[in-house]
Design a protein around this motif. Structure first.
Motif, PDB file in Angstrom:
ATOM      1  N   LEU A   1      -2.173   0.894  -2.353  1.00 40.63           N
ATOM      2  CA  LEU A   1      -2.666  -0.158  -3.250  1.00 40.63           C
ATOM      3  C   LEU A   1      -2.262   0.124  -4.694  1.00 40.63           C
ATOM      4  N   GLU A   2      -2.462   1.356  -5.148  1.00 39.46           N
ATOM      5  CA  GLU A   2      -2.084   1.712  -6.520  1.00 39.46           C
ATOM      6  C   GLU A   2      -0.588   1.559  -6.732  1.00 39.46           C
ATOM      7  N   LEU A   3       0.201   1.961  -5.741  1.00 38.40           N
ATOM      8  CA  LEU A   3       1.649   1.843  -5.847  1.00 38.40           C
ATOM      9  C   LEU A   3       2.078   0.370  -5.896  1.00 38.40           C
TER      10      LEU A   3
ATOM     11  N   LYS B   1       1.112  12.654  -0.754  1.00 37.21           N
ATOM     12  CA  LYS B   1       0.698  11.336  -0.306  1.00 37.21           C
ATOM     13  C   LYS B   1       0.696  10.356  -1.461  1.00 37.21           C
ATOM     14  N   ILE B   2       0.692   9.071  -1.107  1.00 35.60           N
ATOM     15  CA  ILE B   2       0.743   8.006  -2.100  1.00 35.60           C
ATOM     16  C   ILE B   2      -0.268   6.934  -1.703  1.00 35.60           C
TER      17      ILE B   2
ATOM     18  N   VAL C   1       7.804   8.482  -7.212  1.00 37.60           N
ATOM     19  CA  VAL C   1       7.597   9.853  -7.699  1.00 37.60           C
ATOM     20  C   VAL C   1       6.364   9.925  -8.595  1.00 37.60           C
ATOM     21  N   LYS C   2       6.221   8.951  -9.469  1.00 39.54           N
ATOM     22  CA  LYS C   2       5.096   8.928 -10.403  1.00 39.54           C
ATOM     23  C   LYS C   2       3.751   8.819  -9.682  1.00 39.54           C
ATOM     24  N   HIS C   3       3.707   8.119  -8.552  1.00 37.99           N
ATOM     25  CA  HIS C   3       2.456   7.901  -7.828  1.00 37.99           C
ATOM     26  C   HIS C   3       2.232   8.882  -6.671  1.00 37.99           C
ATOM     27  N   THR C   4       3.105   9.855  -6.520  1.00 35.88           N
ATOM     28  CA  THR C   4       2.943  10.832  -5.450  1.00 35.88           C
ATOM     29  C   THR C   4       1.898  11.876  -5.845  1.00 35.88           C
ATOM     30  N   GLU C   5       0.883  12.009  -5.016  1.00 43.24           N
ATOM     31  CA  GLU C   5      -0.160  13.017  -5.226  1.00 43.24           C
ATOM     32  C   GLU C   5       0.250  14.291  -4.491  1.00 43.24           C
ATOM     33  N   GLN C   6       0.127  15.400  -5.186  1.00 44.32           N
ATOM     34  CA  GLN C   6       0.486  16.685  -4.601  1.00 44.32           C
ATOM     35  C   GLN C   6      -0.621  17.164  -3.660  1.00 44.32           C
ATOM     36  N   PRO C   7      -0.311  18.075  -2.745  1.00 42.41           N
ATOM     37  CA  PRO C   7      -1.339  18.612  -1.848  1.00 42.41           C
ATOM     38  C   PRO C   7      -2.466  19.290  -2.638  1.00 42.41           C
ATOM     39  N   PHE C   8      -3.661  19.277  -2.086  1.00 44.44           N
ATOM     40  CA  PHE C   8      -4.829  19.913  -2.704  1.00 44.44           C
ATOM     41  C   PHE C   8      -4.529  21.384  -2.941  1.00 44.44           C
ATOM     42  N   LEU C   9      -4.682  21.817  -4.187  1.00 46.38           N
ATOM     43  CA  LEU C   9      -4.389  23.187  -4.623  1.00 46.38           C
ATOM     44  C   LEU C   9      -2.943  23.589  -4.347  1.00 46.38           C
ATOM     45  N   GLY C  10      -2.086  22.601  -4.128  1.00 45.01           N
ATOM     46  CA  GLY C  10      -0.679  22.874  -3.855  1.00 45.01           C
ATOM     47  C   GLY C  10      -0.424  23.423  -2.463  1.00 45.01           C
TER      48      GLY C  10
END
Length: 186
Positions: free
Chosen positions: A176-178, A172-173, A157-166
């Motif tokens: 590598l960072e995860l 997406k995640i 959840v912490k590493h989930t990126e929201q869609p551009f402008l919502g």
């Protein structure tokens, strides 16, 4: 003669614009970007672990797996397989990926597997997986690492990126960072 002089002027103007000002503006924009024109590096303890926009292969069961790559994650040869959904080789490769996921995630049903976990992206370099692609791997990782599933789910959840402008694109995640954050869990 007048037309010839106009053509030479236009050529010189375009030469200056396209061979001097355009490359210079692109170089300046690159230097002002996050990675200063060299790509956005992901580092750990001062060591470059990879790039934010370049996928890597993760195959160990204690890590989140990346989206498959048709080019072996080689930035030198970016591209898809160009095989359609009726190509027998393509279908065989997708089935092998499904079988591998089911083997390492026995509680998973075939219908639970998102397409991004068994199909390569157009570039073959996609560094991200879908939120669902990460969620289906939590149980396996928790088992191999002997960590509570909730801790790993919180990390997802912490590493989930929201869609551009919502609005544009899926959640997406970056794998590598995860995985780097996963190594920090105790």
């Amino acid at each position: 003669m007048k037309t010839l002089i106009q053509s030479i002027r236009l050529t010189l103007v375009l030469l200056v614009l396209l061979c001097v000002f355009y490359p210079l503006s692109i170089a300046i924009a690159g230097k002002l970007s996050k990675g200063q024109g060299g790509g956005e590096k992901i580092t750990k303890n001062g060591k470059v672990m990879g790039y934010a926009l370049l996928g890597q292969s993760f195959t160990k069961p204690e890590y989140f797996w990346s989206r498959p790559s048709a080019v072996g994650y080689s930035a030198a040869g970016s591209g898809g397989s160009n095989k359609g959904p009726s190509n027998p080789d393509y279908l065989q490769a997708v089935q092998a990926r499904i079988d591998t996921l089911l083997k390492y995630n026995p509680s998973l049903q075939k219908s639970d597997i998102p397409a991004d976990m068994v199909t390569a992206s157009g570039s073959g370099l996609d560094p991200d997986i879908s939120e669902q692609g990460a969620i289906i791997q939590i149980k396996r990782i928790a088992t191999y690492r002997k960590i509570d599933e909730r801790k790993i789910a919180e990390l997802v959840v912490k590493h989930t990126e929201q869609p551009f402008l919502g609005l544009f694109g899926p959640k997406k995640i970056n794998v590598l960072e995860l995985n780097l954050a996963l190594d920090q869990l105790k």
